[in-house]
Scaffold this active site. Sequence first.
Site, PDB file in Angstrom:
ATOM      1  N   SER A   1      -3.236  10.462   0.010  1.00 15.53           N
ATOM      2  CA  SER A   1      -3.928   9.558  -0.901  1.00 15.53           C
ATOM      3  C   SER A   1      -4.355  10.335  -2.143  1.00 15.53           C
ATOM      4  O   SER A   1      -4.521  11.556  -2.087  1.00 15.53           O
ATOM      5  CB  SER A   1      -5.170   9.027  -0.182  1.00 15.53           C
ATOM      6  OG  SER A   1      -6.092   8.522  -1.095  1.00 15.53           O
TER       7      SER A   1
ATOM      8  N   TYR B   1     -12.188  10.633   5.011  1.00 17.75           N
ATOM      9  CA  TYR B   1     -10.798  10.199   4.783  1.00 17.75           C
ATOM     10  C   TYR B   1     -10.105  11.140   3.793  1.00 17.75           C
ATOM     11  O   TYR B   1      -8.999  11.631   4.045  1.00 17.75           O
ATOM     12  CB  TYR B   1     -10.825   8.766   4.246  1.00 17.75           C
ATOM     13  CG  TYR B   1      -9.488   8.224   3.773  1.00 17.75           C
ATOM     14  CD1 TYR B   1      -8.517   7.812   4.684  1.00 17.75           C
ATOM     15  CD2 TYR B   1      -9.214   8.102   2.407  1.00 17.75           C
ATOM     16  CE1 TYR B   1      -7.302   7.304   4.239  1.00 17.75           C
ATOM     17  CE2 TYR B   1      -7.995   7.587   1.961  1.00 17.75           C
ATOM     18  CZ  TYR B   1      -7.048   7.191   2.883  1.00 17.75           C
ATOM     19  OH  TYR B   1      -5.835   6.691   2.444  1.00 17.75           O
TER      20      TYR B   1
HETATM   21  N1  LIG Z   1      -3.297   1.030   0.654  1.00 19.00           N
HETATM   22  C1  LIG Z   1      -3.695   1.978  -0.162  1.00 19.00           C
HETATM   23  O1  LIG Z   1      -4.271   1.700  -1.231  1.00 19.00           O
HETATM   24  C2  LIG Z   1      -3.420   3.420   0.153  1.00 19.00           C
HETATM   25  C3  LIG Z   1      -3.751   4.374  -0.826  1.00 19.00           C
HETATM   26  C4  LIG Z   1      -3.526   5.718  -0.543  1.00 19.00           C
HETATM   27  C5  LIG Z   1      -2.950   6.083   0.666  1.00 19.00           C
HETATM   28  N2  LIG Z   1      -2.656   5.140   1.595  1.00 19.00           N
HETATM   29  C6  LIG Z   1      -2.080   5.596   2.863  1.00 19.00           C
HETATM   30  O2  LIG Z   1      -0.881   4.907   3.120  1.00 19.00           O
HETATM   31  C7  LIG Z   1      -0.682   4.784   4.539  1.00 19.00           C
HETATM   32  C8  LIG Z   1      -0.434   3.327   4.889  1.00 19.00           C
HETATM   33  O3  LIG Z   1      -1.578   2.607   4.487  1.00 19.00           O
HETATM   34  P1  LIG Z   1      -1.674   1.006   4.464  1.00 19.00           P
HETATM   35  O4  LIG Z   1      -2.508   0.660   3.289  1.00 19.00           O
HETATM   36  O5  LIG Z   1      -0.331   0.403   4.658  1.00 19.00           O
HETATM   37  O6  LIG Z   1      -2.604   0.813   5.749  1.00 19.00           O
HETATM   38  P2  LIG Z   1      -2.643  -0.290   6.904  1.00 19.00           P
HETATM   39  O7  LIG Z   1      -2.154  -1.572   6.391  1.00 19.00           O
HETATM   40  O8  LIG Z   1      -4.007  -0.219   7.492  1.00 19.00           O
HETATM   41  O9  LIG Z   1      -1.583   0.337   7.936  1.00 19.00           O
HETATM   42  C9  LIG Z   1      -1.891   1.491   8.656  1.00 19.00           C
HETATM   43  C10 LIG Z   1      -0.798   1.708   9.674  1.00 19.00           C
HETATM   44  O10 LIG Z   1      -1.127   2.862  10.478  1.00 19.00           O
HETATM   45  C11 LIG Z   1      -0.975   2.508  11.841  1.00 19.00           C
HETATM   46  N3  LIG Z   1      -1.855   3.296  12.699  1.00 19.00           N
HETATM   47  C12 LIG Z   1      -3.198   3.456  12.596  1.00 19.00           C
HETATM   48  N4  LIG Z   1      -3.649   4.197  13.620  1.00 19.00           N
HETATM   49  C13 LIG Z   1      -2.572   4.516  14.384  1.00 19.00           C
HETATM   50  C14 LIG Z   1      -2.390   5.253  15.593  1.00 19.00           C
HETATM   51  N5  LIG Z   1      -3.420   5.820  16.245  1.00 19.00           N
HETATM   52  N6  LIG Z   1      -1.142   5.378  16.099  1.00 19.00           N
HETATM   53  C15 LIG Z   1      -0.095   4.807  15.467  1.00 19.00           C
HETATM   54  N7  LIG Z   1      -0.191   4.100  14.335  1.00 19.00           N
HETATM   55  C16 LIG Z   1      -1.427   3.952  13.803  1.00 19.00           C
HETATM   56  C17 LIG Z   1      -1.326   1.015  11.886  1.00 19.00           C
HETATM   57  O11 LIG Z   1      -0.701   0.373  12.985  1.00 19.00           O
HETATM   58  P3  LIG Z   1      -1.427  -0.092  14.337  1.00 19.00           P
HETATM   59  O12 LIG Z   1      -2.810  -0.535  14.001  1.00 19.00           O
HETATM   60  O13 LIG Z   1      -0.502  -1.160  14.806  1.00 19.00           O
HETATM   61  O14 LIG Z   1      -1.383   1.129  15.200  1.00 19.00           O
HETATM   62  C18 LIG Z   1      -0.658   0.526  10.609  1.00 19.00           C
HETATM   63  O15 LIG Z   1       0.703   0.266  10.835  1.00 19.00           O
HETATM   64  C19 LIG Z   1      -1.937   5.360   5.189  1.00 19.00           C
HETATM   65  O16 LIG Z   1      -1.728   6.678   5.603  1.00 19.00           O
HETATM   66  C20 LIG Z   1      -2.958   5.313   4.062  1.00 19.00           C
HETATM   67  O17 LIG Z   1      -3.979   6.270   4.228  1.00 19.00           O
HETATM   68  C21 LIG Z   1      -2.875   3.825   1.372  1.00 19.00           C
END
Ligand SMILES: NC(=O)c1ccc[n+]([C@@H]2O[C@H](COP(=O)([O-])OP(=O)(O)OC[C@H]3O[C@@H](n4cnc5c(N)ncnc54)[C@H](OP(=O)(O)O)[C@@H]3O)[C@@H](O)[C@H]2O)c1
Length: 231
Positions: A133, A149
């Site tokens: 991030s 985080y």
């Molecule tokens: N959205 C943003 O603005 C943003 C910005 C910077 C970075 N990111 C990063 O991008 C990545 C994806 O984010 P997103 O926004 O798409 O988040 P999201 O919609 O909350 O998705 C998170 C994913 O991680 C999986 N996950 C969480 N805990 C897990 C575990 N213990 N084992 C296996 N899978 C797990 C969840 O699946 P289950 O719950 O089904 O396990 C889900 O598929 C993350 O690493 C996040 O930190 C996002």
Amino acid sequence: MNKTAIVTGASRGIGYQTSLALAEKGHNVIASARSKEDLVQLAEHYPDLIRAFPADLTSEEDIEQLTEAVTNTYGSVDILVNNAGALINKSFEKLTKDDWLKMINVNLLTAVDLTRSLLSCFNEHAHIVNISSMGGYQGSDKFPGLSAYSAAKGALSILSECLSVELNDRNIRSNTLCLGAVQTEMLEDAFPGFNAPVSAEEMGTYIADFALAGSKFYNGQVLPVTLGNPE
Ligand SMILES: NC(=O)c1ccc[n+]([C@@H]2O[C@H](COP(=O)([O-])OP(=O)(O)OC[C@H]3O[C@@H](n4cnc5c(N)ncnc54)[C@H](OP(=O)(O)O)[C@@H]3O)[C@@H](O)[C@H]2O)c1
């Protein structure tokens, strides 16, 4: 050439869209997360290419089973996208030790454990893409509530730099993408009402393209993927 990719956190958001974008280009995708139904629904888009593999990546047993399934089904791996993550938005004062352990476990150790478990499966020129991030990018603007985080994501960024050296003799490349805000459930939960300039689909397409082509141009890099000024 048809490649084999593992995408974690594939049940929704950015990981879901990254999986779809890779399959759309004809690549095999092992899509993993805990939510089985969402993964099955994802795989239905490309039944010949996407294989759902439900796993809690904080469980060593699940990681072992995932590695075994990948080895038995595909033999080897070209791309690993360590995308699974979670966010706790709480002031530093209120964050508990358990909160810190959860952030480090989900955002850093899942990538550590899965990468280590897959070491013998990586093809030469495999590409490990860690999804961090902007909070974990050195010198970026920081926001209150995100210390655990962001610190965990910062460690993930450094991991890529270290792996690029350690795995260099096998020509395995490792890079980190530090994402800015993307419209997903994670963002909506953490910052209700905030409108991100990028959709999950747009970011998933970018990550898929980077996972496929980026290893030719980058190794050990921590790259900001944001419209804002990272400094
Ligand atoms: N959205 C943003 O603005 C943003 C910005 C910077 C970075 N990111 C990063 O991008 C990545 C994806 O984010 P997103 O926004 O798409 O988040 P999201 O919609 O909350 O998705 C998170 C994913 O991680 C999986 N996950 C969480 N805990 C897990 C575990 N213990 N084992 C296996 N899978 C797990 C969840 O699946 P289950 O719950 O089904 O396990 C889900 O598929 C993350 O690493 C996040 O930190 C996002």
